[in-house]
Design an enzyme around this catalytic site. Structure first.
Site, PDB file in Angstrom:
ATOM      1  N   THR A 173       0.838  -1.196   0.000  1.00  0.00           N
ATOM      2  CA  THR A 173       0.000   0.000   0.000  1.00  0.00           C
ATOM      3  C   THR A 173       0.877   1.251   0.000  1.00  0.00           C
ATOM      4  O   THR A 173       2.098   1.175   0.194  1.00  0.00           O
ATOM      5  CB  THR A 173      -0.997   0.004   1.167  1.00  0.00           C
ATOM      6  OG1 THR A 173      -1.904   1.099   0.964  1.00  0.00           O
ATOM      7  CG2 THR A 173      -0.319   0.159   2.502  1.00  0.00           C
ATOM      8  N   SER A 213      -4.882  11.946 -15.118  1.00  0.00           N
ATOM      9  CA  SER A 213      -5.194  10.510 -15.071  1.00  0.00           C
ATOM     10  C   SER A 213      -4.007   9.740 -15.618  1.00  0.00           C
ATOM     11  O   SER A 213      -3.382  10.160 -16.599  1.00  0.00           O
ATOM     12  CB  SER A 213      -6.421  10.217 -15.935  1.00  0.00           C
ATOM     13  OG  SER A 213      -6.542   8.823 -16.154  1.00  0.00           O
ATOM     14  N   HIS A 242      -3.744   6.746 -21.452  1.00  0.00           N
ATOM     15  CA  HIS A 242      -3.330   8.147 -21.320  1.00  0.00           C
ATOM     16  C   HIS A 242      -1.816   8.314 -21.553  1.00  0.00           C
ATOM     17  O   HIS A 242      -1.131   7.349 -21.862  1.00  0.00           O
ATOM     18  CB  HIS A 242      -3.770   8.679 -19.960  1.00  0.00           C
ATOM     19  CG  HIS A 242      -5.277   8.774 -19.855  1.00  0.00           C
ATOM     20  ND1 HIS A 242      -5.933   9.913 -19.453  1.00  0.00           N
ATOM     21  CD2 HIS A 242      -6.253   7.882 -20.151  1.00  0.00           C
ATOM     22  CE1 HIS A 242      -7.236   9.702 -19.485  1.00  0.00           C
ATOM     23  NE2 HIS A 242      -7.455   8.476 -19.896  1.00  0.00           N
TER      24      HIS A 242
HETATM   25  C1  LIG Z   1     -11.514  14.644 -19.062  1.00  0.00           C
HETATM   26  C2  LIG Z   1     -11.439  13.444 -18.170  1.00  0.00           C
HETATM   27  N1  LIG Z   1     -11.590  13.594 -16.844  1.00  0.00           N
HETATM   28  C3  LIG Z   1     -11.521  12.554 -15.994  1.00  0.00           C
HETATM   29  C4  LIG Z   1     -11.281  11.268 -16.452  1.00  0.00           C
HETATM   30  C5  LIG Z   1     -11.225  10.133 -15.481  1.00  0.00           C
HETATM   31  O1  LIG Z   1      -9.990   9.485 -15.441  1.00  0.00           O
HETATM   32  P1  LIG Z   1      -9.903   7.955 -14.960  1.00  0.00           P
HETATM   33  O2  LIG Z   1     -10.338   7.114 -16.109  1.00  0.00           O
HETATM   34  O3  LIG Z   1      -8.469   7.757 -14.607  1.00  0.00           O
HETATM   35  O4  LIG Z   1     -10.808   7.795 -13.794  1.00  0.00           O
HETATM   36  C6  LIG Z   1     -11.130  11.048 -17.828  1.00  0.00           C
HETATM   37  C7  LIG Z   1     -10.883   9.694 -18.322  1.00  0.00           C
HETATM   38  O5  LIG Z   1     -10.406   9.440 -19.374  1.00  0.00           O
HETATM   39  C8  LIG Z   1     -11.212  12.155 -18.707  1.00  0.00           C
HETATM   40  O6  LIG Z   1     -11.090  11.988 -20.032  1.00  0.00           O
END
Ligand SMILES: Cc1ncc(COP(=O)(O)O)c(C=O)c1O
Length: 386
Positions: free
Chosen positions: A28, A182, A187
Site C-alpha cells: 500500500t 489521469s 493516457h
Molecule cells: C476529461 C477526463 N476527466 C476525468 C477522467 C477520469 O480518469 P480515470 O479514467 O483515470 O478515472 C477522464 C478519463 O479518461 C477524462 O477523459
C-alpha cells in the site's frame, strides 16, 4: 494494417518496478508513491502533487478539498461553470457536493469551452470555472483569466487527457488553483489505474492528504493547516478523524510504475507531437473533414475529426468503414454530456444553446495517437478517407 486506439508504454522497467515492490513486501501507499509525487510535481512545475487511484478520484478529491478550506470554502448551491463536452467524472463530484452546474457550449474548432459563451455565462454567482483541456489541447488561459479579471472565481483544470500540454510556457494543469491528471492505460502515462492532483496551495495540499486516506490525521505533517499541531502520542493520533474523507490511496506499485513512466514522458510527448505534425499536414485541407485546432502546444491525446455539413458520408457509415479496416475509433469524449439521463440527478442549467456540443456529438470522432511513430497509420487513415 491495424491502427489501435491505445497501446502499452511499458517495457522491462515497469515490470522490474513491480517486482521491486513485491520484494519489499510493502504494497500500500508508501515511499514509492511519495517519490513519484515529488518527481511529478517537479516535472509539472507545481509545489505539491497527491496521487490517488484514478483521474476520477483526482477530480473528486480536488472538488472535495474546495469544500473544506478555512476561508473561501465552496458551499452547497454554489455555481460552477463547465464545458458541455467532457468525461462523466468531471461533473459527478460537483453533483455529489451539491454544487450547481452551468453547462456552456464548446468551440467547434478547438473542442474546448467557447470563450465568448463563457464570457456571457459568468455572473456574480459564479464561484468556479472548471476548464477541461480536451484530447491534449490546452485552453487559452490568458482569455479565461481575462474573463475572471479580479472577480473571486476559482479556476480548476481537468487535465486528465492532456498531460504535457503547454500554454504560455506553463504546463496545463498548473494554470488554476488545482489541476487533475489521469494515468489510466490509454493516457500519456499509464499506471493502469491512477490519478494525480497538483496545487501550489499548502492548505489544499494538506486537506487532500487527509481526505485521501479516511479523513484521519496520520498522513498530515506534524504542523499542518488542517488540524494545527498533531500530538506526540502516536496511539491517540492513530485513529483521529478530522475531515469526512475517502480511501483513495493508490497502490505502492502504481507509484513505482509512475516513476518509470515519468522518465520516458518527455520523449513520448515529443513523438506524439511529431505524429501530430504529420496528421495536421495531411488533413489541413481536407474537403469535408475538420480537425481539432491546437491552442498553445497540445500533447495530442488523439486526433479528433469532425465531418462537415456537406460530407458525402454519414458518421455511422464512416465509423463502420474504419472499424472494418481495423482502425479503432471513438466518439469525442462523452459528446454533449448534457443529453444524458443522469442529468435528472443534477442541479444544473444550460447557458444559451449547446449547438457545437450537439454538432460534434453527432459528427465527431477520434482516432488514437501513440508514443511511437505513426506515419504509416496516418497515411492509411487518410487513404481510406479519400
Ligand atoms: C476529461 C477526463 N476527466 C476525468 C477522467 C477520469 O480518469 P480515470 O479514467 O483515470 O478515472 C477522464 C478519463 O479518461 C477524462 O477523459
Amino acid at each position: 494494417m491495424k491502427y489501435p486506439l491505445a497501446s502499452t508504454t511499458w517495457d522491462e522497467a515497469e515490470y522490474a518496478a513491480i517486482e521491486r515492490v513485491v520484494r519489499s513486501g510493502v504494497f500500500t501507499m508508501g515511499a514509492e508513491v511519495l517519490t513519484f509525487e515529488q518527481q511529478f510535481a517537479k516535472w509539472i512545475g507545481s509545489n505539491y502533487a497527491v496521487m490517488v487511484n484514478s483521474g476520477s478520484s483526482a477530480n473528486l478529491i480536488a472538488v472535495a478539498a474546495l469544500m473544506f478550506r478555512k476561508t473561501g470554502a465552496l458551499k452547497r448551491g454554489d455555481e460552477v461553470i463547465v464545458p458541455a463536452v467532457s468525461w462523466s467524472t468531471t461533473y459527478y463530484p460537483l453533483q455529489q457536493y451539491g454544487l450547481k452546474l452551468k453547462f456552456v457550449d464548446i468551440d467547434r474548432d478547438t473542442l474546448n469551452i467557447n470563450i465568448e459563451q463563457l464570457r456571457s455565462a459568468v455572473t456574480e454567482n459564479t464561484k468556479v470555472i472548471f476548464a477541461v483541456n480536451l484530447l491534449g489541447n490546452p485552453n487559452d488561459f490568458n482569455k479565461i483569466k481575462e474573463i475572471i479579471g479580479n472577480r473571486n472565481i476559482i479556476l480548476l483544470e481537468d487535465n486528465c487527457e492532456s498531460l504535457g500540454a503547454v500554454f504560455n510556457n506553463k504546463q496545463a494543469g498548473t494554470h488554476g488553483l488545482l489541476g487533475t491528471f489521469s494515468s489510466f492505460f490509454s493516457h500519456h502515462i499509464a499506471t493502469m489505474e491512477g490519478g494525480l492532483v497538483v496545487t501550489n496551495d499548502e492548505e489544499i495540499y494538506h486537506i487532500m492528504l487527509c481526505i485521501r486516506a479516511h479523513g484521519w490525521t496520520r498522513n498530515l505533517p506534524k504542523r499542518n493547516l488542517v488540524c494545527g499541531e498533531k500530538s506526540d502520542n502516536a496511539f491517540d493520533e492513530s485513529f483521529r478523524f478530522v475531515l469526512p474523507g475517502y480511501n483513495m490511496r493508490p497502490l505502492e506499485m502504481s507509484g513505482a510504475i509512475g516513476k518509470e513512466q515519468l522518465k520516458k514522458l518527455s520523449q513520448m510527448i515529443t513523438t506524439r507531437r511529431e505524429n501530430a505534425l504529420i496528421f495536421t499536414d495531411m488533413f489541413a485541407n481536407h474537403p469535408w473533414i475538420k480537425i481539432q485546432k491546437e491552442i498553445g502546444e497540445s500533447s495530442w491525446f488523439g486526433f479528433a475529426l469532425v465531418l462537415s455539413e456537406d460530407a458525402p458520408i454519414s458518421r455511422s457509415e464512416l465509423v463502420q468503414k474504419l472499424l472494418l479496416n481495423e482502425i479503432d475509433v471513438r466518439p469525442i469524449v462523452a459528446g454533449n454530456f448534457a443529453k444524458n439521463e443522469v442529468l435528472k440527478w443534477f442541479d444544473c442549467t444550460i447557458h444559451n444553446e449547446l449547438t457545437n456540443a450537439d454538432y460534434i456529438d453527432k459528427n465527431g470522432f477520434f482516432v488514437g495517437n501513440h508514443h511511437y511513430p505513426l506515419d504509416e497509420q496516418i497515411k492509411y487513415l487518410y487513404s481510406l478517407l479519400k
